[in-house]
Design a protein around this motif. Sequence first.
Motif, PDB file in Angstrom:
ATOM      1  N   PHE A   6       0.673  -1.258  -0.001  1.00 60.99           N
ATOM      2  CA  PHE A   6       0.285   0.179  -0.117  1.00 60.99           C
ATOM      3  C   PHE A   6       0.726   1.222  -0.245  1.00 60.99           C
ATOM      4  CE2 PHE A   6      -2.529  -3.074   2.432  1.00 60.99           C
ATOM      5  CZ  PHE A   6      -3.786  -3.076   1.199  1.00 60.99           C
ATOM      6  N   LYS A   7       0.490   1.673  -1.428  1.00 62.77           N
ATOM      7  CA  LYS A   7       1.830   3.277  -1.172  1.00 62.77           C
ATOM      8  C   LYS A   7       1.246   3.969  -0.659  1.00 62.77           C
ATOM      9  CE  LYS A   7       4.559   0.106  -3.194  1.00 62.77           C
ATOM     10  NZ  LYS A   7       6.243  -0.117  -2.758  1.00 62.77           N
ATOM     11  N   PRO A   8       2.298   5.178   0.153  1.00 60.84           N
ATOM     12  CA  PRO A   8       1.520   6.331   0.873  1.00 60.84           C
ATOM     13  C   PRO A   8       0.701   7.254  -1.077  1.00 60.84           C
ATOM     14  CG  PRO A   8       3.685   5.902   1.508  1.00 60.84           C
ATOM     15  CD  PRO A   8       3.485   5.570   0.455  1.00 60.84           C
ATOM     16  N   GLU A   9       1.189   7.719  -2.111  1.00 56.19           N
ATOM     17  CA  GLU A   9       0.500   8.089  -3.378  1.00 56.19           C
ATOM     18  C   GLU A   9      -1.065   7.748  -3.119  1.00 56.19           C
ATOM     19  OE1 GLU A   9       3.500   5.828  -4.943  1.00 56.19           O
ATOM     20  OE2 GLU A   9       3.552   7.244  -3.090  1.00 56.19           O
ATOM     21  N   SER A  10      -0.477   5.902  -3.182  1.00 56.48           N
ATOM     22  CA  SER A  10      -2.303   5.601  -3.601  1.00 56.48           C
ATOM     23  C   SER A  10      -2.835   5.752  -1.966  1.00 56.48           C
ATOM     24  CB  SER A  10      -1.642   4.032  -3.827  1.00 56.48           C
ATOM     25  OG  SER A  10      -0.904   3.829  -4.471  1.00 56.48           O
ATOM     26  N   ILE A  11      -2.359   5.233  -1.847  1.00 56.49           N
ATOM     27  CA  ILE A  11      -3.800   5.777  -0.291  1.00 56.49           C
ATOM     28  C   ILE A  11      -4.624   7.176  -0.348  1.00 56.49           C
ATOM     29  CG2 ILE A  11      -4.383   6.202   2.026  1.00 56.49           C
ATOM     30  CD1 ILE A  11      -2.575   3.756   2.371  1.00 56.49           C
ATOM     31  N   ASN A  12      -2.980   8.399  -0.871  1.00 55.63           N
ATOM     32  CA  ASN A  12      -3.554   9.295  -0.665  1.00 55.63           C
ATOM     33  C   ASN A  12      -4.145   9.684  -1.642  1.00 55.63           C
ATOM     34  OD1 ASN A  12      -3.470  12.352  -1.808  1.00 55.63           O
ATOM     35  ND2 ASN A  12      -2.639  12.754  -0.055  1.00 55.63           N
ATOM     36  N   TYR A  33       5.381  -0.690   7.161  1.00 52.35           N
ATOM     37  CA  TYR A  33       6.632  -0.833   7.632  1.00 52.35           C
ATOM     38  C   TYR A  33       8.265  -1.125   6.543  1.00 52.35           C
ATOM     39  CZ  TYR A  33      11.285  -2.090   9.966  1.00 52.35           C
ATOM     40  OH  TYR A  33      12.905  -1.739  10.031  1.00 52.35           O
ATOM     41  N   PRO A  34       8.406  -0.162   5.687  1.00 52.73           N
ATOM     42  CA  PRO A  34       8.890   0.774   6.447  1.00 52.73           C
ATOM     43  C   PRO A  34       8.188   2.210   6.694  1.00 52.73           C
ATOM     44  CG  PRO A  34       9.621   1.218   4.143  1.00 52.73           C
ATOM     45  CD  PRO A  34       9.319   0.014   4.601  1.00 52.73           C
ATOM     46  N   ALA A  35       8.120   2.872   7.553  1.00 48.88           N
ATOM     47  CA  ALA A  35       6.747   3.870   7.879  1.00 48.88           C
ATOM     48  C   ALA A  35       7.067   5.405   6.912  1.00 48.88           C
ATOM     49  CB  ALA A  35       6.784   4.560  10.017  1.00 48.88           C
ATOM     50  N   LYS A  36       5.958   5.465   6.691  1.00 46.48           N
ATOM     51  CA  LYS A  36       5.979   6.722   5.132  1.00 46.48           C
ATOM     52  C   LYS A  36       3.962   7.057   5.992  1.00 46.48           C
ATOM     53  CE  LYS A  36       8.771   4.355   1.264  1.00 46.48           C
ATOM     54  NZ  LYS A  36       8.533   3.890   0.912  1.00 46.48           N
ATOM     55  N   LEU A  55      -8.463   8.007  12.755  1.00 46.71           N
ATOM     56  CA  LEU A  55      -7.242   7.193  12.088  1.00 46.71           C
ATOM     57  C   LEU A  55      -6.773   6.162  13.347  1.00 46.71           C
ATOM     58  CD1 LEU A  55      -6.448  10.901  10.806  1.00 46.71           C
ATOM     59  CD2 LEU A  55      -7.531   8.803   9.223  1.00 46.71           C
ATOM     60  N   ASP A  56      -6.078   5.533  12.746  1.00 45.93           N
ATOM     61  CA  ASP A  56      -5.267   4.434  13.698  1.00 45.93           C
ATOM     62  C   ASP A  56      -3.324   4.385  13.004  1.00 45.93           C
ATOM     63  OD1 ASP A  56      -3.915   2.651  15.328  1.00 45.93           O
ATOM     64  OD2 ASP A  56      -6.492   1.721  16.159  1.00 45.93           O
ATOM     65  N   GLY A  57      -2.552   4.891  14.075  1.00 43.74           N
ATOM     66  CA  GLY A  57      -1.290   4.155  13.095  1.00 43.74           C
ATOM     67  C   GLY A  57      -0.213   5.322  12.725  1.00 43.74           C
ATOM     68  N   GLU A  58       0.586   4.645  12.296  1.00 49.22           N
ATOM     69  CA  GLU A  58       1.580   6.097  11.489  1.00 49.22           C
ATOM     70  C   GLU A  58       0.786   6.063  10.314  1.00 49.22           C
ATOM     71  OE1 GLU A  58       4.856   5.468  12.160  1.00 49.22           O
ATOM     72  OE2 GLU A  58       4.747   4.030  13.462  1.00 49.22           O
ATOM     73  N   ILE A  59       0.179   7.719  10.883  1.00 48.59           N
ATOM     74  CA  ILE A  59      -0.465   8.426   9.831  1.00 48.59           C
ATOM     75  C   ILE A  59       0.056   9.891  10.688  1.00 48.59           C
ATOM     76  CG2 ILE A  59      -2.932   8.988   8.963  1.00 48.59           C
ATOM     77  CD1 ILE A  59      -4.164   6.819   9.961  1.00 48.59           C
ATOM     78  N   LEU A  60       0.450  10.662   9.990  1.00 49.47           N
ATOM     79  CA  LEU A  60       0.960  12.185  10.136  1.00 49.47           C
ATOM     80  C   LEU A  60      -0.218  13.059  10.455  1.00 49.47           C
ATOM     81  CD1 LEU A  60       2.658  13.959  10.491  1.00 49.47           C
ATOM     82  CD2 LEU A  60       3.152  14.614   8.867  1.00 49.47           C
TER      83      LEU A  60
END
Length: 321
Positions: A6-12, A33-36, A55-60
């Motif tokens: 799951f890529k950050p840009e895809s989720i975005n 993992y690794p966190a992005k 929102l839960d977890g490695e989310i900025l």
Amino acid sequence: MCNSRFKPESINTWVVVALSHCLRELDILYEPYPAKPNILPSNLYTCKSLVVLKLDGEILLNVPRMVSLPSLKTLELHEVKYSKDETLQRLLSNCPILEDLVVYLRERDTTTRNLTVVVPSLQRLTLYIPNNYELYEYVIDTPSLKYFELVDYNDYDHYGLIENMPYLIEAYVDSSCPVTLLSSAQAILNCLVFNELEHLEVFLCTVLFSNQLVRLLKACSNLKRLDISLMDDHDPHQDMDDWNEPSTVPECLLSSLQSLSWSKYTGEPQERDIMGYILKHAVYLKTATIKSSESDVQKLEMIKELALSSRASKTCQLMFE
């Protein structure tokens, strides 16, 4: 989403598409993992239709200056990351009808050392502060609050100001050490009078037990149900403080308290004095439940002692578990 696929840009992109269709509820669990963590689009913070955000977890949480969430009623933030100290309050101040807020702070986080929750519309608040969290202070001002849950396991010395809760009905307070408890629970009791509070569940430390309990009883004039227990790592056989009988009887004992539950009762002299005092003055008490892990012989002695004690309520039932 707990996989590197799951890529950050895809989720975005997925969130952007969802927002364009008048999204009402968004719930993301993200532990890659690794966190992005930078996965949220900026237009999330200006979504007019959003009612529930979890929102839960490695989310900025990188809240821009332009924020407007006019429909948001429920916000849950579980161990997310905050870009700045003021990030959370900036978000909260732009949620005009927010009713339910859950914040679980992240262990070893150093970005939010001053936590501010000022929300006039808020009715339910749950705040969890973990052990390894370098918090300097927290300020809570929620004048419409009805339910409050504070779990403060932080062993760093910190300041807590909790004020303006005139409509509070139910509260749960669990604090890990005397220093923290003084800065949080005692701040509650010193600053507030809980005229509407009917049910209180509280974990107290032995070294301040009677002092805290008296403050609670005096602060809650309409209390109907009180559930009290010692914290897990405190031994009443060693360090319970001396019982100093208050000069005036708390109003709730004379007019409202109906149910008392005492967990981890050991029958120590200080505990007997406090229990005896409550039974002697609680006019409307219906049930007093004693939960003890002591031996059967010791339990029998406790039953005999309490059964012979003076009781203001002739209908009060003593129950042992």
